[in-house]
Design a protein around this motif. Structure first.
Motif, PDB file in Angstrom:
ATOM      1  N   GLY A  35       0.755  -1.350   0.034  1.00 23.33           N
ATOM      2  CA  GLY A  35      -0.010  -0.124   0.029  1.00 23.33           C
ATOM      3  C   GLY A  35       0.801   1.229   0.074  1.00 23.33           C
ATOM      4  O   GLY A  35       2.090   1.206   0.328  1.00 23.33           O
ATOM      5  N   SER A  39      -1.221   3.983   4.500  1.00 27.15           N
ATOM      6  CA  SER A  39      -2.247   3.034   4.506  1.00 27.15           C
ATOM      7  C   SER A  39      -2.438   2.134   5.509  1.00 27.15           C
ATOM      8  O   SER A  39      -3.607   1.265   5.461  1.00 27.15           O
ATOM      9  CB  SER A  39      -1.836   2.166   3.145  1.00 27.15           C
ATOM     10  OG  SER A  39      -0.730   1.437   3.280  1.00 27.15           O
ATOM     11  N   LYS A  41      -0.403  -0.230   6.610  1.00 28.51           N
ATOM     12  CA  LYS A  41       0.483  -1.505   6.547  1.00 28.51           C
ATOM     13  C   LYS A  41       1.500  -1.774   7.674  1.00 28.51           C
ATOM     14  O   LYS A  41       1.648  -2.739   8.043  1.00 28.51           O
ATOM     15  CB  LYS A  41       1.197  -1.874   5.031  1.00 28.51           C
ATOM     16  CG  LYS A  41       1.922  -0.560   4.636  1.00 28.51           C
ATOM     17  CD  LYS A  41       2.351  -0.910   3.151  1.00 28.51           C
ATOM     18  CE  LYS A  41       3.467   0.273   2.703  1.00 28.51           C
ATOM     19  NZ  LYS A  41       3.326   1.520   3.351  1.00 28.51           N
ATOM     20  N   HIS A 197       5.882  -0.878  -0.224  1.00 31.21           N
ATOM     21  CA  HIS A 197       5.031   0.111  -1.175  1.00 31.21           C
ATOM     22  C   HIS A 197       5.316  -0.069  -2.487  1.00 31.21           C
ATOM     23  O   HIS A 197       4.879   0.739  -3.502  1.00 31.21           O
ATOM     24  CB  HIS A 197       5.239   1.630  -0.641  1.00 31.21           C
ATOM     25  CG  HIS A 197       6.851   1.823  -0.701  1.00 31.21           C
ATOM     26  ND1 HIS A 197       7.673   1.817   0.036  1.00 31.21           N
ATOM     27  CD2 HIS A 197       7.424   2.267  -2.035  1.00 31.21           C
ATOM     28  CE1 HIS A 197       8.788   2.421  -0.475  1.00 31.21           C
ATOM     29  NE2 HIS A 197       8.637   2.517  -1.708  1.00 31.21           N
ATOM     30  N   MET A 212      -3.679  -2.545   0.528  1.00 32.77           N
ATOM     31  CA  MET A 212      -4.282  -1.802   1.519  1.00 32.77           C
ATOM     32  C   MET A 212      -4.123  -0.344   1.299  1.00 32.77           C
ATOM     33  O   MET A 212      -3.412   0.219   0.504  1.00 32.77           O
ATOM     34  CB  MET A 212      -3.251  -1.842   2.882  1.00 32.77           C
ATOM     35  CG  MET A 212      -3.326  -3.386   3.767  1.00 32.77           C
ATOM     36  SD  MET A 212      -2.730  -3.202   5.320  1.00 32.77           S
ATOM     37  CE  MET A 212      -3.830  -2.266   6.313  1.00 32.77           C
ATOM     38  N   SER A 213      -5.347   0.320   1.799  1.00 32.91           N
ATOM     39  CA  SER A 213      -5.445   1.794   1.620  1.00 32.91           C
ATOM     40  C   SER A 213      -6.241   2.455   2.597  1.00 32.91           C
ATOM     41  O   SER A 213      -7.186   1.952   2.956  1.00 32.91           O
ATOM     42  CB  SER A 213      -6.316   1.985   0.170  1.00 32.91           C
ATOM     43  OG  SER A 213      -6.512   3.370   0.070  1.00 32.91           O
ATOM     44  N   GLN A 214      -5.979   3.491   3.178  1.00 29.07           N
ATOM     45  CA  GLN A 214      -6.523   4.414   4.225  1.00 29.07           C
ATOM     46  C   GLN A 214      -7.105   3.544   5.430  1.00 29.07           C
ATOM     47  O   GLN A 214      -8.192   3.355   5.743  1.00 29.07           O
ATOM     48  CB  GLN A 214      -7.559   4.948   3.645  1.00 29.07           C
ATOM     49  CG  GLN A 214      -6.854   6.035   2.480  1.00 29.07           C
ATOM     50  CD  GLN A 214      -8.227   6.946   1.967  1.00 29.07           C
ATOM     51  OE1 GLN A 214      -9.196   6.706   2.022  1.00 29.07           O
ATOM     52  NE2 GLN A 214      -7.895   7.989   1.097  1.00 29.07           N
ATOM     53  N   GLU A 218      -7.891  -3.573   0.842  1.00 30.72           N
ATOM     54  CA  GLU A 218      -8.763  -3.525  -0.446  1.00 30.72           C
ATOM     55  C   GLU A 218      -9.070  -4.940  -1.070  1.00 30.72           C
ATOM     56  O   GLU A 218     -10.067  -5.108  -1.570  1.00 30.72           O
ATOM     57  CB  GLU A 218      -8.086  -2.722  -1.331  1.00 30.72           C
ATOM     58  CG  GLU A 218      -8.028  -1.077  -0.984  1.00 30.72           C
ATOM     59  CD  GLU A 218      -9.201  -0.091  -1.286  1.00 30.72           C
ATOM     60  OE1 GLU A 218      -9.801  -0.576  -2.431  1.00 30.72           O
ATOM     61  OE2 GLU A 218      -9.543   0.628  -0.546  1.00 30.72           O
TER      62      GLU A 218
END
Lengths: 355, 277
Positions: A35, A39, A41, A197, A212-214, A218
């Motif tokens: 991510g 994010s 992670k 990343h 992953m995001s925010q 995902e």
């Protein structure tokens, strides 16, 4: 040993780093947490290790079937590898690797000879046996990270966690080391999770990729799966380059620019906005129209140094597009800067507001 | 690698700067100290020996000076370490203020701190009266000397430790803990050895400063011969009696002892830095 995360949240002040995250990592797998920065992670990895505490009252973490959420990092038996190595600089390579065994309680501590044998075994595994008397400052970055890995493995951890393990290395060493990590993992088979990343790194090395995001996950899947079947727009955009078109979906189809494609995923009766994604290698360029529906574009720039030729185009509406084609095809077509070409996407992905 | 005097560099002049360094050192340090040593050669060796080495009053003064300085520097090494740690690692309201208070012993005229400490620790003072109740005499006694020497040495330890501690990544502690080390093991095996060179430097500076201290001790020590008289005071007493040679002789002995002690600390420091680039 498998790792199971159930409903873990973490907030730093007002920032929600992890938002009700659940994840299962199967035993013996090499999993990548992928991510952008922010994010969550690294936070997730640190919570697995016990270096960070999840929010009070949120979730559980299981190592095999044991709830470790309240187990101190000292007793959690995880091997942790840091981005900047975190080697003890006043100790030699040997002493660094031996540290975890030497701090054990007297009753559990291996004998001096056993420690010595184990350290040399591990240094052999990371291909550094000749350097055991060196201090960390006498090693290269790649060597330091291998020492850190040997040190983490010395305590026979239940899981191995690596936080951007190649992030501080230069591009060439990075590539070598990730192939090497993959081989090492195949050899020792310990359940491993690493944070990165860099999508190439994740797709190349991992058995399973967690995008992953925010603070949310995902998508989880094999590298093939997440690359070819991205479930969300974010995953599509994050795993490689994309060209984006704005279009509209109607029943069974999608219209973007001058093109119309069938879109069986949606059975909507009411037309709606959609975004259509095309990867650069899925763009076909023709110098002449061959009767198939296509879009007109002008060649802006050509980068031919590399395995593939990259062509930057602009459409009639002024949108910039990237295309990638083989060197052979490029030479046979004689594409010139400023010339008009016909482009056709071979493969598209459509995301609508409701997806 | 062959040793070369001329090393190519952007900045000019190894010759110039080295020459300046030697000149400066000579002017400020070597000539005055050398002159002092030379001056004592006017004494016969026996006179020198009996007045500056074997005289019981002088020996007692050496013990007070070097002993109390050693204890003061040791106290600073422990508590200065904690202070520096707190200032570097934790964010708390008033941190900057505490940080600047550390420098006060540098700036204060030592006589002022001597008088302040004496007032506080005398048997009628705010703190001294409590010690007095349990029968401990602080001012005009050994403990008073140690307190004065601790005070003036504090900034040296804190200021040399701070940068070393700022370089100490939190990851080192985390790595240590993840490998199964207890807090004490992490401190003892990871943190302490890493900052040890800086700690030794701070200790040496605090010690050296304490040996030379006069002003603050003068007020709090009580200056009783054989008991609370420090060597620098004895030098002053001899000067007042116009015994310049005797005063210089004590000075030379202090110089030699201090030099040897600092040399030992330097060797220790060099050893503790063996892992550095």
């Amino acid at each position: 040993m498998s790792i199971e995360i159930r409903n873990i949240s973490k907030t730093f002040g007002k920032f929600k780093a992890l938002d009700d995250v659940s994840l299962t990592v199967d035993a013996g797998r090499l999993t990548a947490l992928l991510g952008p920065s922010g994010s969550g992670k690294t936070t997730l990895l640190r919570i697995m290790a016990g270096l960070e505490q999840a929010d009070r009252g949120s979730g559980q973490i299981f190592f095999h079937e044991e709830d470790v959420v309240d187990t101190h990092v000292r007793h959690r038996r995880v091997g942790f590898v840091f981005q900047h190595y975190a080697l003890f600089r006043h100790m030699t390579v040997f002493e660094n690797v031996a540290f975890g065994m030497r701090v054990q309680k007297r009753a559990a501590r291996p004998t001096k000879d056993a420690i010595k044998a184990r350290v040399h075994e591990l240094l052999g595994l990371v291909q550094l046996d000749g350097l055991s008397a060196r201090y960390p400052h006498q090693l290269s970055g790649g060597q330091r990270q291998r020492v850190a890995l040997a040190r983490a493995l010395a305590v026979q951890p239940r899981v191995l966690l690596l936080d951007e393990p190649f992030g501080a290395l230069d591009a060439k060493v990075r590539k070598e080391l990730r192939t090497w990590l993959r081989r090492l993992h195949d050899e020792i088979g310990i359940t491993s999770v690493f944070v990165t990343h860099d999508q190439d790194e994740a797709l190349e090395v991992a058995d399973e990729v967690v995008v992953m995001s925010q603070g949310k996950i995902e998508q989880v899947g094999t590298p093939d799966d997440v690359f070819h079947n991205p479930k969300t727009e974010f995953v599509m955009r994050f795993l490689g380059e994309v060209n984006t078109f704005h279009g509209r979906v109607d029943s069974g189809g999608v219209q973007f620019g001058a093109l119309h494609a069938s879109y069986p995923h949606t059975q909507r009766k009411i037309p709606g906005d959609a975004r259509v994604f095309v990867r650069p290698h899925d763009v076909t360029i023709d110098t002449k129209s061959n009767g198939l529906p296509s879009m007109l574009a002008k060649v802006e720039r050509v980068h031919s140094a590399g395995a593939f030729v990259r062509v930057v185009l602009s459409t009639e509406t002024g949108q910039t597009l990237n295309a990638e084609l083989s060197q052979e095809r490029f030479t046979s077509m004689k594409i010139e800067i400023g010339s008009e070409v016909h482009i056709r996407p071979r493969h598209i992905r459509v995301f609508t507001e409701t997806d | 690698m062959a040793f070369r005097f001329r090393q190519p560099s952007v900045l000019p002049g190894f010759g110039l700067t080295m020459g300046f360094t030697l000149f400066y050192m000579a002017l400020l340090v070597l000539i005055p100290l050398g002159g002092m040593v030379l001056f004592t050669t006017r004494m016969s060796f026996d006179d020198f020996w009996s007045s500056a080495v074997t005289d019981p009053r002088v020996v007692a003064a050496y013990k007070v000076s070097f002993g109390a300085s050693m204890i003061g520097a040791s106290i600073n090494a422990v508590f200065g370490f904690i202070l520096a740690w707190v200032l570097v690692r934790y964010e708390f309201p008033g941190r900057r203020i505490v940080d600047s208070i550390v420098d006060l012993p540098f700036a204060l005229p030592t006589a002022v701190s001597g008088i302040a400490l004496t007032t506080l620790y005398a048997h009628t003072g705010w703190i001294g009266r409590w010690f007095d109740m349990v029968g401990i005499k602080v001012a005009y006694a050994w403990p008073g000397i140690v307190i004065a020497l601790t005070l003036i040495g504090l900034p040296f330890v804190v200021r040399t430790l701070q940068p070393a501690m700022e370089d100490l990544e939190v990851e080192l502690e985390e790595a240590s803990a993840s490998l199964g080390a207890s807090r004490w093991q992490t401190f003892r095996r990871v943190i302490l050895p890493t900052v040890l060179p800086a700690l030794l430097t701070g200790f040496a500076l605090a010690f050296a400063r304490a040996v030379g201290e006069f002003g603050s001790v003068y007020f709090i020590a009580g200056n009783m011969p054989y008991r609370t008289e420090i060597a620098p005071l004895l030098i002053l007493i001899r000067l007042e009696q116009f015994d310049y040679l005797g005063a210089t002789a004590i000075g030379v002995v202090m110089l030699v002892v201090s030099f040897v002690m600092l040399l030992i600390i330097n060797v220790l420091q060099w050893w503790s830095r063996r892992f550095q680039a």
